[in-house]
Design a protein around this motif. Structure first.
Motif, short mmCIF file in Angstrom:
data_model
loop_
_atom_site.label_atom_id
_atom_site.label_comp_id
_atom_site.label_asym_id
_atom_site.label_seq_id
_atom_site.Cartn_x
_atom_site.Cartn_y
_atom_site.Cartn_z
N SER A 104 0.82 -1.21 0.00
CA SER A 104 0.00 0.00 0.00
C SER A 104 0.86 1.26 0.00
N ALA A 105 2.16 1.13 0.28
CA ALA A 105 3.06 2.29 0.20
C ALA A 105 3.15 2.81 -1.23
N GLY A 106 2.72 2.01 -2.20
CA GLY A 106 2.68 2.46 -3.58
C GLY A 106 1.76 3.67 -3.77
N LEU A 107 0.89 3.92 -2.81
CA LEU A 107 0.06 5.13 -2.86
C LEU A 107 0.90 6.39 -2.70
N ASP A 108 2.06 6.27 -2.07
CA ASP A 108 2.91 7.43 -1.80
C ASP A 108 4.19 7.45 -2.64
N TRP A 109 4.34 6.52 -3.55
CA TRP A 109 5.53 6.47 -4.41
C TRP A 109 5.06 6.37 -5.85
N PRO A 110 5.66 7.02 -6.79
CA PRO A 110 6.83 7.85 -6.63
C PRO A 110 6.54 9.12 -5.84
N VAL A 111 7.61 9.85 -5.57
CA VAL A 111 7.53 11.07 -4.76
C VAL A 111 6.78 12.15 -5.54
N ARG A 112 5.98 12.91 -4.79
CA ARG A 112 5.28 14.05 -5.38
C ARG A 112 5.66 15.31 -4.59
N LEU A 113 6.01 16.34 -5.32
CA LEU A 113 6.34 17.62 -4.71
C LEU A 113 5.48 18.69 -5.36
N LEU A 114 4.74 19.42 -4.56
CA LEU A 114 3.84 20.46 -5.06
C LEU A 114 4.54 21.81 -4.97
N VAL A 115 4.50 22.56 -6.06
CA VAL A 115 4.99 23.94 -6.06
C VAL A 115 3.76 24.80 -6.33
N SER A 116 3.46 25.68 -5.40
CA SER A 116 2.26 26.50 -5.55
C SER A 116 2.50 27.92 -5.06
N GLN A 117 1.60 28.78 -5.45
CA GLN A 117 1.69 30.19 -5.07
C GLN A 117 0.45 30.56 -4.29
N ASP A 118 0.65 31.19 -3.14
CA ASP A 118 -0.50 31.57 -2.32
C ASP A 118 -1.06 32.92 -2.75
N GLY A 119 -2.10 33.37 -2.08
CA GLY A 119 -2.79 34.61 -2.42
C GLY A 119 -1.92 35.85 -2.32
N ALA A 120 -0.87 35.79 -1.51
CA ALA A 120 0.04 36.92 -1.35
C ALA A 120 1.17 36.89 -2.37
N GLY A 121 1.20 35.84 -3.21
CA GLY A 121 2.25 35.72 -4.23
C GLY A 121 3.46 34.94 -3.77
N THR A 122 3.43 34.42 -2.55
CA THR A 122 4.54 33.63 -2.04
C THR A 122 4.49 32.23 -2.64
N VAL A 123 5.65 31.73 -3.06
CA VAL A 123 5.75 30.39 -3.65
C VAL A 123 6.19 29.42 -2.55
#
Length: 162
Positions: A104-123
């Motif tokens: 069930s660890a296959g649910l978390d692999w491969p690795v996922r990294l989220l890059v996002s920007q918030d409402g203030a423009g911070t990444v």
């Protein structure tokens, strides 16, 4: 029979101790709260953050699988979403060791990294803490591998800092 039970109890206690050690030591970056998410503030704009992360992944010899532009998918569905890019990558010789411990660890692999920007423009970058993943899947026999994965993802995420 008593020796057998004593041996099993000793093995169980050793496994439990290893799990506690993993949870307390393994991750250089820790989740801010108990949701298992590690957040790293970027000092560079979104496009540069993504470029830096991809370059760091490539420099480490890690396989890059895909990027998913979530804000574009939202726009295509008529929904406004701040910039959000999901990067999927991994090192199969390392990552599949977690799956061999618990499929069930296959649910978390491969690795996922989220890059996002918030409402203030911070990444921000965000990823799932590997100690949290170990606990989620009850994996107690891959301490060295989780330690290595934690160090690598922390290094990749830190590439967005000056």
């Amino acid at each position: 029979m008593t020796a057998h039970l004593t041996n099993r109890l000793a093995n169980f206690c050793a496994s439990l101790l290893l799990a506690l050690l993993i949870l307390s030591v393994v991750s250089a970056a820790r989740a801010d709260n108990d949701d298992g998410i590690v957040r790293v503030k970027s000092s560079v704009p979104m496009a540069e953050a993504i470029t830096r992360i991809k370059a760091d992944i490539a420099a480490k010899g890690i396989k890059f699988f895909m990027e998913i532009d979530q804000s574009k998918l939202a726009a295509d569905a008529g929904i406004k979403l701040r910039p959000s890019m999901l990067l999927v990558f991994g090192n199969p010789p390392l990552g599949t060791q977690f799956i061999t411990s618990n499929p069930s660890a296959g649910l978390d692999w491969p690795v996922r990294l989220l890059v996002s920007q918030d409402g203030a423009g911070t990444v921000w970058t965000a990823y799932t803490d590997f100690a949290w993943i170990a606990a989620r899947h009850g994996i107690v026999n891959r301490g060295d591998q989780f330690k290595m994965a934690s160090m690598v993802i922390a290094s990749i995420a830190s590439s967005v800092k000056v």
